[in-house]
Motif scaffolding. Structure first.
Motif, PDB file in Angstrom:
ATOM      1  N   UNK A 241       0.770  -1.270   0.094  1.00  0.00           N
ATOM      2  CA  UNK A 241      -0.128  -0.019   0.120  1.00  0.00           C
ATOM      3  C   UNK A 241       0.907   1.312   0.092  1.00  0.00           C
ATOM      4  N   UNK A 242       0.697   2.004  -0.945  1.00  0.00           N
ATOM      5  CA  UNK A 242       1.435   3.347  -1.317  1.00  0.00           C
ATOM      6  C   UNK A 242       0.604   4.405  -0.633  1.00  0.00           C
ATOM      7  N   UNK A 243       1.376   5.229   0.385  1.00  0.00           N
ATOM      8  CA  UNK A 243       0.367   6.166   0.980  1.00  0.00           C
ATOM      9  C   UNK A 243       1.054   7.449   0.656  1.00  0.00           C
ATOM     10  N   UNK A 244       0.101   8.350   0.499  1.00  0.00           N
ATOM     11  CA  UNK A 244       0.145   9.934   0.176  1.00  0.00           C
ATOM     12  C   UNK A 244       0.817  10.859   1.266  1.00  0.00           C
ATOM     13  N   UNK A 245       0.974  10.055   2.199  1.00  0.00           N
ATOM     14  CA  UNK A 245       1.401  10.889   3.731  1.00  0.00           C
ATOM     15  C   UNK A 245       2.192   9.945   4.591  1.00  0.00           C
ATOM     16  N   UNK A 246       2.807  10.474   5.622  1.00  0.00           N
ATOM     17  CA  UNK A 246       3.385   9.464   6.556  1.00  0.00           C
ATOM     18  C   UNK A 246       2.392   9.098   7.739  1.00  0.00           C
ATOM     19  N   UNK A 247       2.854   8.181   8.277  1.00  0.00           N
ATOM     20  CA  UNK A 247       1.945   7.381   9.414  1.00  0.00           C
ATOM     21  C   UNK A 247       2.330   8.243  10.455  1.00  0.00           C
ATOM     22  N   UNK A 248       1.458   8.282  11.562  1.00  0.00           N
ATOM     23  CA  UNK A 248       1.897   8.768  12.866  1.00  0.00           C
ATOM     24  C   UNK A 248       2.417   7.584  13.618  1.00  0.00           C
ATOM     25  N   UNK A 249       3.265   7.969  14.570  1.00  0.00           N
ATOM     26  CA  UNK A 249       3.617   6.797  15.437  1.00  0.00           C
ATOM     27  C   UNK A 249       2.637   6.114  16.167  1.00  0.00           C
ATOM     28  N   UNK A 250       1.201   6.922  16.494  1.00  0.00           N
ATOM     29  CA  UNK A 250       0.323   5.954  16.853  1.00  0.00           C
ATOM     30  C   UNK A 250      -0.299   5.043  15.795  1.00  0.00           C
ATOM     31  N   UNK A 251      -0.375   5.519  14.571  1.00  0.00           N
ATOM     32  CA  UNK A 251      -0.747   4.575  13.592  1.00  0.00           C
ATOM     33  C   UNK A 251       0.372   3.475  13.315  1.00  0.00           C
ATOM     34  N   UNK A 252       1.460   3.756  13.568  1.00  0.00           N
ATOM     35  CA  UNK A 252       2.429   2.672  13.166  1.00  0.00           C
ATOM     36  C   UNK A 252       2.366   1.543  14.450  1.00  0.00           C
ATOM     37  N   UNK A 253       2.078   2.119  15.471  1.00  0.00           N
ATOM     38  CA  UNK A 253       1.788   1.023  16.685  1.00  0.00           C
ATOM     39  C   UNK A 253       0.792   0.259  16.508  1.00  0.00           C
ATOM     40  N   UNK A 271       4.979   7.165   2.530  1.00  0.00           N
ATOM     41  CA  UNK A 271       5.249   5.696   3.186  1.00  0.00           C
ATOM     42  C   UNK A 271       4.695   4.693   2.397  1.00  0.00           C
ATOM     43  N   UNK A 272       5.223   3.456   2.543  1.00  0.00           N
ATOM     44  CA  UNK A 272       4.723   2.293   2.054  1.00  0.00           C
ATOM     45  C   UNK A 272       4.654   1.130   2.884  1.00  0.00           C
ATOM     46  N   UNK A 273       3.439   0.551   3.002  1.00  0.00           N
ATOM     47  CA  UNK A 273       3.240  -0.517   3.955  1.00  0.00           C
ATOM     48  C   UNK A 273       3.035  -1.851   3.171  1.00  0.00           C
ATOM     49  N   UNK A 274       3.806  -2.676   3.451  1.00  0.00           N
ATOM     50  CA  UNK A 274       3.602  -4.321   3.127  1.00  0.00           C
ATOM     51  C   UNK A 274       3.005  -5.174   4.228  1.00  0.00           C
ATOM     52  N   UNK A 275       1.913  -5.806   3.903  1.00  0.00           N
ATOM     53  CA  UNK A 275       0.800  -6.313   4.924  1.00  0.00           C
ATOM     54  C   UNK A 275       0.627  -7.866   4.041  1.00  0.00           C
ATOM     55  N   UNK A 276       0.643  -8.701   5.072  1.00  0.00           N
ATOM     56  CA  UNK A 276      -0.094 -10.024   4.990  1.00  0.00           C
ATOM     57  C   UNK A 276      -1.327 -10.189   5.461  1.00  0.00           C
TER      58      UNK A 276
END
Length: 324
Positions: A241-253, A271-276
Motif C-alpha cells: 500500500x503506497x501512502x500519500x503521507x506518513x503514518x503517525x507513531x500511533x498509527x505505526x503502533x 510511506x509504503x506498507x507491506x502487509x499479509x
C-alpha cells in the motif's frame, strides 16, 4: 507416489541435567518422503528439527513411534535401513582432513563396499561437476570451507544411496559459493533423480530446489505442503500500500499490533506498507488505521512473496494453515 521414508508418530524427550525436568523435543511427528522428490525439512532453532534428522539418520532412537527407510524399520534393522541413506550433517563434514580430495572420495566409496575401479568414472565426473578437479591432490585441511562442503556432498553422492540428507548445505558459505553450490545441486537433482532431504535456514535454497516442505515448530509438524502451493496461498494475502503521507507513531503502533508481520518503509513525505492479510475482511481494519488520521492511499497492489516470508509467517503465526 511411492514412499521411501515413513516417519510415524515419533517422539523424543530429554532430561535436563540440573533440574531433572523432562523436555519434549519431538512430539508425535509424522510425514512421508516420496521416491525421487526433494523435501525441505524446516524449523526454527529449538523446534525439534535436528532431533528428527538425527533419528532419521539412526543417531538417536525415538522414545515412541517408528521410522522406515525403503520398507526397513530403522530400530529393528538399523544397518540394512541405513544402507539406503547417506547424510552430510552440519558441524560434521564426513571427511578425513589429512587425505586429499580424491583420496576422500575413493576412501568413503570403499567404506560403502565400492571398489576404486568401480567408482573411477563417477569420481572424475564429481570432480568436474563440483569444480574440484584442480584441487584433487590437495589435503582437505587446506581447502576453504566452501570447497570442503562441496567435497562432503560429493562424498555423499558417491555412496550411491537412494536417499541423500543434506543438513544446512550452504551454512557459513559466502554468497558466490552458496549460489554455485545451489546450481550444482539443481543439476544433480535433475540428472540423477535421487531422493533428497534438505534442512536449511537458507530459504532461497528451499525455494529453488524443494518440491515439498515439512515445517516443524515446537516439536510438531505445522505444515506439510508443496512449496508452490504455499507460495500461491500466501501470495493472495500479500499487499503493498503506497501512502500519500506518513503514518503517525500511533498509527505505526496500531499497524504492528494488528498486523505483526507487516512492514512500514518511511520516505521523506510518503510511506509504503507491506502487509499479509490472514482474512480478506482484514483489509477494512487496515484502512481504518489509515482513515483515523486521514492518511491518503495512493495505490494498493498485490505483491510477490518469497519463501522466507512464507516461512516466517507460518512460524511466527504459530498456527497450522489449512492448505487448498
Amino acid at each position: 507416489m511411492e514412499k521411501i521414508i515413513e516417519v510415524k508418530e515419533i517422539s523424543k524427550n530429554y532430561l535436563k541435567r540440573k533440574t531433572k525436568e523432562m523436555i519434549t523435543a519431538v512430539n508425535d511427528v509424522s510425514f512421508d518422503v516420496h521416491r525421487g522428490e526433494v523435501l525441505g525439512l524446516l524449523g526454527p532453532n529449538g523446534a525439534g528439527k535436528t532431533s528428527t534428522i538425527k533419528m532419521i539418520c539412526g543417531l538417536l532412537q525415538p522414545d515412541a513411534g517408528s521410522i522406515q527407510i525403503n520398507g526397513l524399520d530403522i530400530q529393528k534393522k538399523r544397518l540394512k535401513a541405513l544402507k539406503h541413506i547417506s547424510a552430510v550433517l552440519e558441524g560434521n563434514r564426513n571427511l578425513y582432513w589429512r587425505l586429499t580430495v580424491r583420496e576422500n572420495l575413493e576412501y568413503f566409496a570403499g567404506n560403502r563396499g565400492r571398489s576404486r575401479k568401480e567408482v573411477k568414472f563417477e569420481v572424475e565426473k564429481l570432480l568436474e561437476q563440483f569444480r574440484l578437479k584442480e584441487k584433487e591432490h590437495e589435503l582437505v585441511n587446506g581447502l576453504s570451507r566452501g570447497m570442503q562442503q562441496k567435497l562432503a556432498i560429493a562424498v555423499a553422492l558417491l555412496a550411491n544411496t537412494e536417499v541423500i540428507l543434506l543438513d544446512e548445505p550452504t551454512l557459513g558459505l559466502d554468497v558466490e559459493i552458496s549460489y554455485e553450490l545451489r546450481e550444482i545441486l539443481k543439476m544433480i537433482v535433475k540428472e540423477e533423480q535421487r531422493t533428497v532431504i534438505i534442512s536449511s535456514h537458507d530459504m532461497p535454497v528451499v525455494q529453488d530446489l524443494c518440491d515439498r516442505t515439512v515445517i516443524i515448530n515446537k516439536g510438531t509438524v505445522v505444515v506439510d505442503e508443496k512449496v508452490e502451493n504455499l507460495l500461491k496461498l500466501f501470495e493472495t494475502k500479500a499487499y503493498s500500500v503506497k501512502l500519500g503521507s506518513l503514518l503517525s507513531s500511533d498509527q505505526e503502533l496500531q499497524l504492528m499490533t494488528k498486523f505483526p508481520l507487516s512492514s512500514y518503509n518511511r520516505g521523506v513525505h510518503q510511506g509504503t506498507v507491506t502487509v499479509n492479510l490472514e482474512k480478506s475482511e482484514d483489509i477494512y481494519d487496515l484502512f481504518d488505521i489509515f482513515k483515523k488520521e486521514g492518511t491518503l492511499v495512493e495505490s494498493i497492489d498485490r505483491t510477490a512473496i518469497d519463501f522466507e516470508q512464507v516461512f516466517m509467517q507460518i512460524v511466527k503465526g504459530e498456527k497450522q494453515y489449512a492448505m487448498v
